[in-house]
Design a protein around this motif. Structure first.
Motif: not given
Length: 393
Positions: A240, A232-233, A225-226, A229, A278, A275
């Protein structure tokens, strides 16, 4: 050597690459920034052959890097030379999905020449060329425009020196007969998989004080997941969530999103923001790590008991002795993991039992493990002695 000014347009780049394509090798270096991003921000590309050198500005308006990338990844006639090129190669992989090929890394070559395990570029230049490098522009802001002359001169200097180093190192390798020693290492660093960050395996880089399948399953889900993230950012993973916080959440999962406000290392805003939601969703999908994915109890010493650990230590000592005698960096000959596997009884799939590594070290390593070789002190010096009839290869 002809030094070009900064190349900022596609037409000039095309002409440069046409000339470089007629060279037998091209030295390559990059300047980039990644302190605040997930993806490295490519700021400058430098190339040099025997005849010319140039810096290319990838941030110049309208420039198309396709001619250079074509040369790097598709032209098999031109050898691409790097020094400690991991991050430079990663950039090419990010842009093309492929690594430069064929490839030569002077840091790896330095190991075969006994110049050190991870010799720095400036030390290598000083050792082989007798010059001191100007490091003044090393930590400059390469993303800022315009680049000044000192920055450009510094950047191009890296590849002009590299273009001089390579032939000298190649000549030494040929004279010592060690060119073939590098083939396996060069193929290893040419594998694109080395430069791709797979979210499914990113958990393996996070240290956690647990071997429970439930904890590792949560760690795998959270790390994946990290990674998504961060991509995407376009932010560093640590922005994160830091590794320590990730491991803590995997070991002590919060009951719900509201509980995230009590997790050390997280902002109270995670209790209600997207966030945080998620992350809780990722935790909810976590499953215990399957048995076939569980790490060995000690990946560095699989099946290695107390006696086996002592044998591994003796192998490491033998490696130091043989590497010193051959004037080669020990790390090029063997890695600690392989020595521990050999001490634990493994005989298949070890590079030290194949090719030149077997001749230089593996034969003696096997004899030591199987009792045909021993250490002794003679006249105050550590020597190796045969304990029985020498093994037959």
């Amino acid at each position: 050597m002809q030094i070009h000014s900064l190349i900022t347009d596609t037409e000039s780049l095309e002409k440069l690459c046409e000339r470089l394509a007629r060279s037998d090798f091209v030295a390559v270096d990059t300047e980039f920034m990644r302190e605040n991003t997930y993806w490295p921000d490519l700021c400058l590309l430098q190339v040099a052959s025997r005849e010319e050198a140039a810096a290319i500005d990838p941030k110049a308006e309208g420039i198309d890097l396709a001619p250079l990338l074509e040369l790097l990844v598709n032209n098999e006639e031109v050898l691409k030379v790097f020094h400690a090129g991991g991050q430079d190669i990663e950039i090419v992989v990010n842009l093309t999905g492929r690594t430069p090929h064929p490839m030569f890394d002077t840091q790896v070559a330095a190991m075969a020449l006994g110049l050190g395990e991870q010799v720095g570029y400036s030390n290598l230049v000083e050792s082989l060329l007798g010059r001191s490098l100007d490091k003044g522009a090393r930590f400059t802001d390469w993303a800022r425009r315009p680049l000044d002359k000192r920055q450009i001169d510094y950047a191009i200097g890296d590849v002009t020196h590299l273009a001089e180093l390579f032939p000298k190192m190649l000549d030494r390798l040929m004279k010592t007969g060690r060119g073939a020693w590098l083939d396996q290492e060069m193929e290893r660093i040419s594998d694109p998989a080395n430069y791709l960050n797979d979210p499914a395996t990113s958990w393996k880089k996070v240290k956690v004080q647990s071997r429970k399948a439930e904890v590792l399953g949560r760690l795998k889900a959270l790390a994946a997941w990290r990674e998504v993230e961060a991509r995407s950012k376009n932010l560093p993973r640590g922005r994160i969530m830091k590794d320590e916080t990730l491991a803590d959440v995997a070991m002590h999962p919060p009951a719900d999103q509201d509980a995230l406000g009590k997790v050390r290392g997280l902002s109270p805003a995670w209790r209600t923001n997207d966030i945080g939601g998620r992350m809780i969703e990722a935790l909810g999908h976590a499953r215990p790590l399957p048995p076939d994915e569980m790490p060995a109890r000690d990946e560095r010493s699989p099946g290695l008991g107390r006696e086996g650990a002592l044998v591994a230590d003796l192998l490491k000592l033998l490696l130091k002795i043989r590497a010193r005698e051959s004037n080669v960096a020990p790390r090029l000959v063997a890695r600690s993991e392989e020595l521990e596997l050999l001490a634990a009884g493994r005989r298949e799939g070890l590079s030290i039992l194949e090719g030149w590594r077997y001749e230089e070290f593996g034969r003696d390593a096997l004899d030591l493990v199987e009792g045909r070789l021993a250490f002794a002190i003679r006249n105050g010096k550590l020597v190796m002695t045969r304990t029985e009839v020498e093994s037959v290869s």
